[in-house]
Write an enzyme that holds these catalytic residues in place. Sequence first.
Site, PDB file in Angstrom:
ATOM      1  N   SER A 122       0.819  -1.213   0.000  1.00  0.00           N
ATOM      2  CA  SER A 122       0.000   0.000   0.000  1.00  0.00           C
ATOM      3  C   SER A 122       0.854   1.265   0.000  1.00  0.00           C
ATOM      4  O   SER A 122       0.327   2.369   0.164  1.00  0.00           O
ATOM      5  CB  SER A 122      -0.916   0.004   1.223  1.00  0.00           C
ATOM      6  OG  SER A 122      -0.145  -0.274   2.380  1.00  0.00           O
TER       7      SER A 122
ATOM      8  N   THR B 140      -1.572   3.716   3.955  1.00  0.00           N
ATOM      9  CA  THR B 140      -0.543   4.727   4.150  1.00  0.00           C
ATOM     10  C   THR B 140       0.390   4.459   5.311  1.00  0.00           C
ATOM     11  O   THR B 140      -0.054   4.051   6.376  1.00  0.00           O
ATOM     12  CB  THR B 140      -1.271   6.052   4.529  1.00  0.00           C
ATOM     13  OG1 THR B 140      -2.302   6.259   3.612  1.00  0.00           O
ATOM     14  CG2 THR B 140      -0.330   7.210   4.588  1.00  0.00           C
TER      15      THR B 140
ATOM     16  N   THR C 159       2.058   7.011   0.407  1.00  0.00           N
ATOM     17  CA  THR C 159       1.120   5.940   0.081  1.00  0.00           C
ATOM     18  C   THR C 159       1.040   5.714  -1.426  1.00  0.00           C
ATOM     19  O   THR C 159       1.348   6.629  -2.212  1.00  0.00           O
ATOM     20  CB  THR C 159      -0.289   6.319   0.596  1.00  0.00           C
ATOM     21  OG1 THR C 159      -1.153   5.194   0.478  1.00  0.00           O
ATOM     22  CG2 THR C 159      -0.893   7.480  -0.173  1.00  0.00           C
TER      23      THR C 159
ATOM     24  N   ARG D 220      -6.917   9.675  -9.023  1.00  0.00           N
ATOM     25  CA  ARG D 220      -7.406   9.915  -7.654  1.00  0.00           C
ATOM     26  C   ARG D 220      -6.238  10.232  -6.700  1.00  0.00           C
ATOM     27  O   ARG D 220      -5.199   9.582  -6.713  1.00  0.00           O
ATOM     28  CB  ARG D 220      -8.169   8.685  -7.162  1.00  0.00           C
ATOM     29  CG  ARG D 220      -8.733   8.817  -5.737  1.00  0.00           C
ATOM     30  CD  ARG D 220      -7.824   8.205  -4.688  1.00  0.00           C
ATOM     31  NE  ARG D 220      -8.401   8.194  -3.361  1.00  0.00           N
ATOM     32  CZ  ARG D 220      -7.734   7.910  -2.259  1.00  0.00           C
ATOM     33  NH1 ARG D 220      -6.454   7.616  -2.318  1.00  0.00           N
ATOM     34  NH2 ARG D 220      -8.327   7.906  -1.095  1.00  0.00           N
TER      35      ARG D 220
HETATM   36  N1  GLY Z   1      -4.960   7.338   3.227  1.00  0.00           N
HETATM   37  C1  GLY Z   1      -4.496   7.069   1.955  1.00  0.00           C
HETATM   38  C2  GLY Z   1      -5.430   7.350   0.872  1.00  0.00           C
HETATM   39  O1  GLY Z   1      -6.629   7.427   1.092  1.00  0.00           O
HETATM   40  O2  GLY Z   1      -4.979   7.477  -0.246  1.00  0.00           O
END
Ligand code: GLY
Length: 299
Positions: free
Chosen positions: A49, A152, A170, A180
Amino acid sequence: MKKAIVLSTWKHGVNANKKAWEILKVNGSSLDAVEQGVMVAESDPEVTSVGYGGMPDREGNVTTDACIMDHEGNCGGVAFLKNIKNAVAVARKVMEETPHHLLVGDGALQFALKQGFTEQNMLTENAKKRWESWMDNHPQDAMFIDQHNHDTIGMIALDNHGNLSGSCTTSGLAWKYYGRVGDSPIIGAGLFVDNKYGAACATGKGESVMKMSGSFLIVELMRQGKSPQEACEIAVHRIIEGQRDPHEFQVGFLAINKKGEYGAYSLRKGFQYSINTAEREELVDCDFMFETKVEKKSG
Ligand code: GLY
Protein backbone atom coordinates in the site's frame (compact mmCIF):
# COMPACT_ATOMS: atom_id res chain seq x y z
CA MET A 1 16.23 16.09 28.73
CA LYS A 2 16.31 13.43 26.02
CA LYS A 3 12.78 12.52 25.04
CA ALA A 4 12.88 11.38 21.44
CA ILE A 5 9.87 9.41 20.27
CA VAL A 6 8.67 8.16 16.89
CA LEU A 7 5.25 6.76 15.98
CA SER A 8 4.16 5.33 12.66
CA THR A 9 1.12 3.60 11.26
CA TRP A 10 0.53 -0.12 10.81
CA LYS A 11 2.84 -3.10 11.03
CA HIS A 12 5.04 -1.78 8.24
CA GLY A 13 5.91 0.94 10.74
CA VAL A 14 8.05 -1.54 12.71
CA ASN A 15 10.92 -1.57 10.21
CA ALA A 16 10.36 2.07 9.32
CA ASN A 17 10.64 3.03 13.00
CA LYS A 18 13.84 1.01 13.38
CA LYS A 19 15.46 3.19 10.72
CA ALA A 20 14.04 6.38 12.20
CA TRP A 21 15.21 5.38 15.66
CA GLU A 22 18.81 4.84 14.43
CA ILE A 23 18.77 8.53 13.57
CA LEU A 24 16.91 9.81 16.63
CA LYS A 25 18.95 7.89 19.18
CA VAL A 26 22.19 9.59 18.07
CA ASN A 27 20.53 13.01 18.33
CA GLY A 28 19.73 13.24 14.61
CA SER A 29 16.92 15.45 13.36
CA SER A 30 13.28 14.40 13.36
CA LEU A 31 13.15 15.53 9.71
CA ASP A 32 15.83 13.04 8.63
CA ALA A 33 14.20 10.36 10.78
CA VAL A 34 10.71 10.71 9.26
CA GLU A 35 12.08 10.84 5.72
CA GLN A 36 14.44 7.88 5.97
CA GLY A 37 12.04 5.91 8.14
CA VAL A 38 9.16 5.83 5.67
CA MET A 39 11.55 5.22 2.77
CA VAL A 40 11.99 1.72 4.21
CA ALA A 41 8.30 1.00 3.59
CA GLU A 42 8.36 2.72 0.19
CA SER A 43 11.24 0.50 -0.95
CA ASP A 44 9.80 -2.79 0.38
CA PRO A 45 7.89 -4.74 -2.32
CA GLU A 46 6.10 -6.69 0.44
CA VAL A 47 4.36 -3.50 1.58
CA THR A 48 1.48 -3.38 -0.86
CA SER A 49 0.00 0.00 0.00
CA VAL A 50 3.11 2.20 -0.14
CA GLY A 51 5.67 2.92 -2.87
CA TYR A 52 7.26 0.07 -4.86
CA GLY A 53 4.95 -2.96 -4.79
CA GLY A 54 1.88 -0.83 -4.04
CA MET A 55 -1.41 -1.90 -5.55
CA PRO A 56 -2.25 -0.08 -8.78
CA ASP A 57 -5.32 1.88 -9.77
CA ARG A 58 -8.08 0.23 -11.78
CA GLU A 59 -6.11 0.75 -15.00
CA GLY A 60 -2.97 -0.91 -13.65
CA ASN A 61 -0.93 2.23 -12.87
CA VAL A 62 0.90 2.55 -9.55
CA THR A 63 0.67 6.22 -8.58
CA THR A 64 1.97 7.57 -5.30
CA ASP A 65 1.30 10.51 -2.98
CA ALA A 66 3.55 11.83 -0.19
CA CYS A 67 4.31 14.84 1.96
CA ILE A 68 6.73 15.95 4.63
CA MET A 69 6.69 18.82 7.16
CA ASP A 70 9.40 20.09 9.48
CA HIS A 71 9.67 21.97 12.77
CA GLU A 72 9.84 25.34 11.05
CA GLY A 73 6.55 24.83 9.27
CA ASN A 74 8.22 24.09 5.93
CA CYS A 75 6.43 21.48 3.89
CA GLY A 76 6.48 19.77 0.51
CA GLY A 77 4.45 17.15 -1.28
CA VAL A 78 3.93 15.20 -4.46
CA ALA A 79 0.76 13.61 -5.75
CA PHE A 80 -0.20 11.32 -8.63
CA LEU A 81 3.51 10.60 -9.10
CA LYS A 82 4.52 7.70 -11.36
CA ASN A 83 7.68 5.58 -11.63
CA ILE A 84 9.63 6.95 -8.65
CA LYS A 85 10.24 4.67 -5.68
CA ASN A 86 10.76 7.20 -2.89
CA ALA A 87 8.03 9.80 -3.23
CA VAL A 88 8.78 11.20 0.23
CA ALA A 89 12.32 12.11 -0.85
CA VAL A 90 10.87 13.99 -3.83
CA ALA A 91 8.46 15.72 -1.42
CA ARG A 92 11.44 16.84 0.65
CA LYS A 93 13.08 18.25 -2.48
CA VAL A 94 9.86 20.14 -3.29
CA MET A 95 10.06 21.59 0.22
CA GLU A 96 13.74 22.51 0.04
CA GLU A 97 14.31 23.37 -3.62
CA THR A 98 11.10 25.07 -4.79
CA PRO A 99 8.85 27.91 -3.61
CA HIS A 100 5.88 25.49 -3.80
CA HIS A 101 4.23 22.98 -1.48
CA LEU A 102 2.78 20.46 -3.92
CA LEU A 103 3.71 19.16 -7.38
CA VAL A 104 1.52 16.64 -9.18
CA GLY A 105 1.56 14.17 -12.04
CA ASP A 106 3.91 14.81 -14.95
CA GLY A 107 5.19 17.99 -13.30
CA ALA A 108 6.19 16.06 -10.18
CA LEU A 109 7.90 13.38 -12.28
CA GLN A 110 9.74 15.95 -14.40
CA PHE A 111 10.93 17.69 -11.21
CA ALA A 112 12.07 14.40 -9.66
CA LEU A 113 14.10 13.49 -12.75
CA LYS A 114 15.76 16.91 -12.76
CA GLN A 115 16.66 16.32 -9.10
CA GLY A 116 18.46 13.10 -10.05
CA PHE A 117 15.83 10.50 -9.15
CA THR A 118 15.62 7.56 -11.56
CA GLU A 119 12.48 6.10 -13.12
CA GLN A 120 11.51 2.50 -12.50
CA ASN A 121 8.54 0.22 -13.00
CA MET A 122 6.60 0.28 -9.72
CA LEU A 123 4.23 -2.58 -10.57
CA THR A 124 5.61 -5.82 -9.12
CA GLU A 125 4.54 -9.23 -10.41
CA ASN A 126 2.58 -9.78 -7.20
CA ALA A 127 0.71 -6.48 -7.57
CA LYS A 128 0.02 -7.22 -11.24
CA LYS A 129 -1.45 -10.63 -10.39
CA ARG A 130 -3.69 -9.14 -7.68
CA TRP A 131 -4.85 -6.42 -10.05
CA GLU A 132 -5.67 -8.98 -12.74
CA SER A 133 -7.58 -11.06 -10.21
CA TRP A 134 -9.45 -7.97 -8.99
CA MET A 135 -10.45 -7.14 -12.56
CA ASP A 136 -11.84 -10.65 -12.95
CA ASN A 137 -13.65 -10.86 -9.62
CA HIS A 138 -14.26 -7.61 -7.76
CA PRO A 139 -14.77 -4.72 -10.13
CA GLN A 140 -16.59 -2.51 -7.57
CA ASP A 141 -14.55 -3.28 -4.45
CA ALA A 142 -12.42 -0.13 -4.38
CA MET A 143 -12.57 1.18 -0.82
CA PHE A 144 -11.62 -1.84 1.23
CA ILE A 145 -9.00 -1.13 3.90
CA ASP A 146 -8.08 -3.45 6.75
CA GLN A 147 -5.02 -5.02 8.28
CA HIS A 148 -4.33 -6.93 5.04
CA ASN A 149 -4.90 -4.12 2.57
CA HIS A 150 -3.24 -1.81 5.06
CA ASP A 151 -2.76 1.68 4.05
CA THR A 152 -0.54 4.73 4.15
CA ILE A 153 2.48 4.99 6.32
CA GLY A 154 2.32 8.15 8.38
CA MET A 155 5.23 8.89 10.72
CA ILE A 156 5.60 11.62 13.35
CA ALA A 157 8.67 12.18 15.52
CA LEU A 158 10.07 14.37 18.26
CA ASP A 159 13.87 14.51 18.38
CA ASN A 160 16.23 15.10 21.29
CA HIS A 161 16.49 18.77 20.31
CA GLY A 162 12.75 19.08 20.98
CA ASN A 163 11.76 19.43 17.33
CA LEU A 164 8.75 17.77 15.72
CA SER A 165 8.49 16.61 12.08
CA GLY A 166 6.23 14.28 10.11
CA SER A 167 5.89 12.40 6.84
CA CYS A 168 3.16 10.53 5.05
CA THR A 169 3.40 8.35 1.93
CA THR A 170 1.12 5.94 0.08
CA SER A 171 0.18 4.30 -3.18
CA GLY A 172 -3.39 5.16 -2.19
CA LEU A 173 -6.41 2.97 -2.34
CA ALA A 174 -6.07 -0.18 -4.38
CA TRP A 175 -8.14 -0.03 -7.57
CA LYS A 176 -8.76 3.71 -7.26
CA TYR A 177 -9.81 5.77 -10.27
CA TYR A 178 -6.93 6.95 -12.44
CA GLY A 179 -5.92 10.37 -11.12
CA ARG A 180 -7.41 9.91 -7.65
CA VAL A 181 -5.45 11.61 -4.85
CA GLY A 182 -6.25 11.04 -1.18
CA ASP A 183 -5.33 12.73 2.08
CA SER A 184 -1.68 11.63 2.27
CA PRO A 185 0.04 14.45 0.30
CA ILE A 186 -2.30 17.14 1.64
CA ILE A 187 -0.90 19.19 4.51
CA GLY A 188 -3.56 19.41 7.22
CA ALA A 189 -5.26 16.20 6.06
CA GLY A 190 -2.76 13.31 6.08
CA LEU A 191 -0.16 15.22 8.10
CA PHE A 192 0.27 18.39 10.13
CA VAL A 193 3.07 19.67 12.34
CA ASP A 194 3.17 22.75 14.55
CA ASN A 195 6.41 22.70 16.48
CA LYS A 196 4.87 24.71 19.32
CA TYR A 197 2.10 22.22 20.02
CA GLY A 198 2.30 18.88 18.27
CA ALA A 199 2.20 16.68 15.19
CA ALA A 200 -0.45 14.34 13.79
CA CYS A 201 -0.87 11.97 10.87
CA ALA A 202 -3.67 9.90 9.42
CA THR A 203 -4.27 6.59 7.71
CA GLY A 204 -7.34 5.00 6.18
CA LYS A 205 -9.95 6.30 3.80
CA GLY A 206 -8.48 9.54 2.54
CA GLU A 207 -11.78 10.97 1.35
CA SER A 208 -13.06 10.95 4.93
CA VAL A 209 -9.90 12.48 6.38
CA MET A 210 -9.65 15.23 3.76
CA LYS A 211 -13.10 16.64 4.32
CA MET A 212 -12.49 17.27 8.03
CA SER A 213 -8.79 18.27 7.75
CA GLY A 214 -8.04 15.50 10.24
CA SER A 215 -4.40 16.10 11.12
CA PHE A 216 -4.83 19.86 11.34
CA LEU A 217 -7.84 19.38 13.60
CA ILE A 218 -5.85 17.17 15.99
CA VAL A 219 -2.97 19.65 16.25
CA GLU A 220 -5.46 22.49 16.73
CA LEU A 221 -7.13 20.53 19.55
CA MET A 222 -3.71 20.03 21.19
CA ARG A 223 -3.13 23.78 20.81
CA GLN A 224 -6.37 24.30 22.72
CA GLY A 225 -5.09 22.09 25.55
CA LYS A 226 -6.36 18.61 24.68
CA SER A 227 -4.02 15.67 25.22
CA PRO A 228 -2.88 13.80 22.08
CA GLN A 229 -5.21 10.93 23.01
CA GLU A 230 -8.22 13.21 23.55
CA ALA A 231 -7.49 14.99 20.28
CA CYS A 232 -7.35 11.74 18.28
CA GLU A 233 -10.62 10.52 19.82
CA ILE A 234 -12.42 13.79 19.10
CA ALA A 235 -11.22 13.62 15.49
CA VAL A 236 -12.53 10.09 15.03
CA HIS A 237 -15.90 11.17 16.47
CA ARG A 238 -15.91 14.07 14.02
CA ILE A 239 -15.30 11.64 11.14
CA ILE A 240 -18.50 9.76 11.78
CA GLU A 241 -20.73 12.82 12.20
CA GLY A 242 -23.09 12.73 9.26
CA GLN A 243 -21.75 9.45 7.86
CA ARG A 244 -24.48 7.09 6.77
CA ASP A 245 -22.41 3.96 7.32
CA PRO A 246 -19.13 4.36 9.21
CA HIS A 247 -18.83 0.56 9.31
CA GLU A 248 -17.78 0.62 5.66
CA PHE A 249 -14.31 2.03 6.18
CA GLN A 250 -11.33 2.55 8.49
CA VAL A 251 -9.52 5.70 9.64
CA GLY A 252 -6.73 5.93 12.22
CA PHE A 253 -4.87 8.88 13.71
CA LEU A 254 -1.57 9.28 15.58
CA ALA A 255 -0.47 12.35 17.56
CA ILE A 256 2.52 13.55 19.60
CA ASN A 257 2.66 16.78 21.58
CA LYS A 258 5.63 18.99 22.33
CA LYS A 259 6.19 17.22 25.68
CA GLY A 260 6.53 13.86 23.92
CA GLU A 261 3.14 12.61 25.10
CA TYR A 262 1.33 10.64 22.43
CA GLY A 263 -2.08 9.35 21.44
CA ALA A 264 -3.69 7.07 18.86
CA TYR A 265 -7.26 6.18 18.00
CA SER A 266 -9.08 4.49 15.12
CA LEU A 267 -12.60 4.22 13.90
CA ARG A 268 -12.59 0.44 13.90
CA LYS A 269 -10.78 -2.49 15.39
CA GLY A 270 -7.66 -3.71 13.58
CA PHE A 271 -5.48 -0.59 13.32
CA GLN A 272 -1.96 -0.99 14.72
CA TYR A 273 0.85 1.49 15.18
CA SER A 274 4.56 1.27 15.96
CA ILE A 275 6.24 3.21 18.73
CA ASN A 276 9.92 3.66 19.56
CA THR A 277 11.37 5.55 22.52
CA ALA A 278 14.52 5.05 24.58
CA GLU A 279 12.51 2.57 26.70
CA ARG A 280 10.11 0.98 24.21
CA GLU A 281 10.01 -0.63 20.80
CA GLU A 282 6.56 -2.04 20.19
CA LEU A 283 3.73 -2.70 17.75
CA VAL A 284 0.54 -1.67 19.55
CA ASP A 285 -3.09 -2.62 18.91
CA CYS A 286 -4.81 0.75 18.78
CA ASP A 287 -7.88 1.69 20.84
CA PHE A 288 -10.91 2.06 18.61
CA MET A 289 -14.50 3.21 18.45
CA PHE A 290 -16.23 0.24 16.81
CA GLU A 291 -15.53 -3.40 17.60
CA THR A 292 -16.33 -4.60 14.10
CA LYS A 293 -13.50 -5.02 11.63
CA VAL A 294 -13.87 -3.96 8.01
CA GLU A 295 -15.11 -7.06 6.24
CA LYS A 296 -14.20 -7.67 2.64
CA LYS A 297 -17.34 -7.70 0.54
CA SER A 298 -17.73 -10.44 -1.97
CA GLY A 299 -18.44 -9.79 -5.61
N1 GLY B 1 -4.96 7.34 3.23
C1 GLY B 1 -4.50 7.07 1.96
C2 GLY B 1 -5.43 7.35 0.87
O1 GLY B 1 -6.63 7.43 1.09
O2 GLY B 1 -4.98 7.48 -0.25
